[in-house]
Design a protein around this motif. Structure first.
Motif, PDB file in Angstrom:
ATOM      1  N   ARG A  85      82.780  64.410 102.571  1.00 55.53           N
ATOM      2  CA  ARG A  85      82.797  65.483 102.126  1.00 55.53           C
ATOM      3  C   ARG A  85      81.743  64.856 100.828  1.00 55.53           C
ATOM      4  NH1 ARG A  85      88.771  67.893 102.102  1.00 55.53           N
ATOM      5  NH2 ARG A  85      89.024  69.509 104.021  1.00 55.53           N
ATOM      6  N   ALA A  86      82.004  63.879 100.450  1.00 56.01           N
ATOM      7  CA  ALA A  86      81.183  63.477  99.100  1.00 56.01           C
ATOM      8  C   ALA A  86      79.609  63.188  99.729  1.00 56.01           C
ATOM      9  CB  ALA A  86      82.150  61.850  98.978  1.00 56.01           C
ATOM     10  N   ALA A  87      79.403  62.735 101.127  1.00 56.14           N
ATOM     11  CA  ALA A  87      77.922  62.700 101.684  1.00 56.14           C
ATOM     12  C   ALA A  87      77.650  63.695 102.165  1.00 56.14           C
ATOM     13  CB  ALA A  87      78.399  62.436 103.331  1.00 56.14           C
ATOM     14  N   GLU A  88      78.101  65.062 101.740  1.00 60.17           N
ATOM     15  CA  GLU A  88      77.229  65.879 101.998  1.00 60.17           C
ATOM     16  C   GLU A  88      77.343  66.547 100.533  1.00 60.17           C
ATOM     17  OE1 GLU A  88      79.473  67.380 106.250  1.00 60.17           O
ATOM     18  OE2 GLU A  88      80.795  68.826 104.430  1.00 60.17           O
ATOM     19  N   ALA A  89      77.633  66.080  99.787  1.00 63.60           N
ATOM     20  CA  ALA A  89      78.294  67.305  99.151  1.00 63.60           C
ATOM     21  C   ALA A  89      76.680  66.262  97.548  1.00 63.60           C
ATOM     22  CB  ALA A  89      79.701  67.049  97.488  1.00 63.60           C
TER      23      ALA A  89
END
Length: 132
Positions: A85-89
């Motif tokens: 999720r952090a990478a996508e954000a």
């Protein structure tokens, strides 16, 4: 005399060819293709997924018992999900993506065969035909 002049000329040309890349590098504009936060998030995603895969191998190899495997799997799954999720954000915030370790920007390319290729692709990964 001519031999000395030709030698001096040759030495000058070789000297320029050797020094030119060093001088050009100093004047080059150095910039990252992607922000550091995006690369950090992508590295964290990859490392947590690799740790999860290693855990599976260790369990299948008999190095872990069932209770330890389940406890670590739950923890690593949670960390991997948070990292994804952090990478996508980070990708959404930066406006660029990372596909197989390569920073890409722009829209994906859908080939006539239906395979969706990363934006920087020159050939379709689905059928192998040239895209550009």
């Amino acid at each position: 005399m001519t031999l000395v002049l030709l030698s001096a000329l040759l030495a000058t040309v070789v000297g320029v060819l050797v020094v030119r890349p060093v001088v050009a590098r100093r004047t080059a504009i150095l910039a990252d293709a992607a922000p550091g936060s995006l690369l950090d998030a992508e590295a964290r995603r990859r490392s947590t997924l690799a740790a999860l895969k290693d855990l599976e191998y260790d369990f299948l190899g008999g190095k872990l018992d069932q209770a330890d495997y389940l406890a670590q799997r739950d923890r690593l799954s949670y960390e991997a999900l948070a990292a994804i999720r952090a990478a996508e954000a980070a990708q959404a915030a930066a406006g660029v993506g990372v596909v197989d370790g390569i920073v890409v920007a722009g829209e994906s390319i859908t080939h006539a065969c239906g395979f969706v290729n990363p934006p920087a692709s020159r050939f379709c990964a689905g059928c192998g035909k040239r895209l550009r």
